[in-house]
Design a protein around this motif. Structure first.
Motif, PDB file in Angstrom:
ATOM      1  N   UNK A  11       0.890  -1.207  -0.049  1.00 45.87           N
ATOM      2  CA  UNK A  11      -0.151   0.019   0.069  1.00 45.87           C
ATOM      3  C   UNK A  11       0.818   1.383   0.076  1.00 45.87           C
ATOM      4  N   UNK A  12       1.868   1.145   0.894  1.00 42.83           N
ATOM      5  CA  UNK A  12       2.928   2.224   0.660  1.00 42.83           C
ATOM      6  C   UNK A  12       3.723   2.407  -0.477  1.00 42.83           C
ATOM      7  N   UNK A  13       3.856   1.562  -1.346  1.00 42.25           N
ATOM      8  CA  UNK A  13       4.552   1.457  -2.678  1.00 42.25           C
ATOM      9  C   UNK A  13       3.483   2.236  -3.573  1.00 42.25           C
ATOM     10  N   UNK A  14       2.414   1.660  -3.691  1.00 46.15           N
ATOM     11  CA  UNK A  14       1.320   2.234  -4.446  1.00 46.15           C
ATOM     12  C   UNK A  14       1.089   3.534  -4.141  1.00 46.15           C
ATOM     13  N   UNK A  15       0.945   4.003  -2.914  1.00 51.07           N
ATOM     14  CA  UNK A  15       0.659   5.556  -2.753  1.00 51.07           C
ATOM     15  C   UNK A  15       1.808   6.343  -3.393  1.00 51.07           C
ATOM     16  N   UNK A  16       3.013   5.824  -2.954  1.00 48.63           N
ATOM     17  CA  UNK A  16       4.246   6.325  -3.517  1.00 48.63           C
ATOM     18  C   UNK A  16       4.078   6.759  -4.975  1.00 48.63           C
ATOM     19  N   UNK A  17       3.761   5.488  -5.482  1.00 50.53           N
ATOM     20  CA  UNK A  17       3.546   5.431  -7.237  1.00 50.53           C
ATOM     21  C   UNK A  17       2.792   6.514  -7.781  1.00 50.53           C
ATOM     22  N   UNK A  18       1.484   6.857  -6.927  1.00 47.48           N
ATOM     23  CA  UNK A  18       0.397   7.350  -7.290  1.00 47.48           C
ATOM     24  C   UNK A  18       0.901   8.650  -7.140  1.00 47.48           C
ATOM     25  N   UNK A  19       1.728   9.323  -6.081  1.00 49.60           N
ATOM     26  CA  UNK A  19       2.177  10.670  -5.998  1.00 49.60           C
ATOM     27  C   UNK A  19       3.163  11.019  -6.920  1.00 49.60           C
ATOM     28  N   UNK A  23       2.951  13.909  -9.595  1.00 49.67           N
ATOM     29  CA  UNK A  23       3.972  15.186  -9.976  1.00 49.67           C
ATOM     30  C   UNK A  23       4.562  15.209 -11.460  1.00 49.67           C
ATOM     31  N   UNK A  24       4.763  13.936 -12.018  1.00 47.90           N
ATOM     32  CA  UNK A  24       5.073  13.900 -13.552  1.00 47.90           C
ATOM     33  C   UNK A  24       3.834  14.539 -14.310  1.00 47.90           C
ATOM     34  N   UNK A  25       2.758  14.395 -14.030  1.00 45.83           N
ATOM     35  CA  UNK A  25       1.572  14.886 -14.907  1.00 45.83           C
ATOM     36  C   UNK A  25       1.615  16.423 -14.586  1.00 45.83           C
ATOM     37  N   UNK A  26       1.676  16.921 -13.393  1.00 45.26           N
ATOM     38  CA  UNK A  26       1.878  18.230 -13.127  1.00 45.26           C
ATOM     39  C   UNK A  26       3.151  19.107 -13.821  1.00 45.26           C
ATOM     40  N   UNK A  27       4.417  18.274 -13.838  1.00 43.64           N
ATOM     41  CA  UNK A  27       5.379  18.806 -14.497  1.00 43.64           C
ATOM     42  C   UNK A  27       5.263  18.715 -15.927  1.00 43.64           C
TER      43      UNK A  27
END
Length: 50
Positions: A11-19, A23-27
């Motif tokens: 779950x922590x990895x999935x959350x990190x992947x989502x963030x 960030x990539x989309x915002x960039x």
């Protein structure tokens, strides 16, 4: 107990992947605005709305 730890780690990895994805989309959005602004002339300045 081990399975719960693995599920929590997943779950922590999935959350990190989502963030990271957000960030990539915002960039990419920011880069698009930068390219748009770079070709503006004097008449275009001041019409940027967010």
């Amino acid at each position: 107990m081990t399975r719960n730890c693995l599920q929590q780690d997943e779950q922590e990895l999935l959350h990190f992947w989502h963030l990271t994805e957000e960030a990539y989309a915002d960039l990419l959005d920011l880069l698009t605005y930068g390219e748009t602004v770079s070709v503006w002339d004097e008449n275009d300045r001041g019409i940027l709305y967010f």
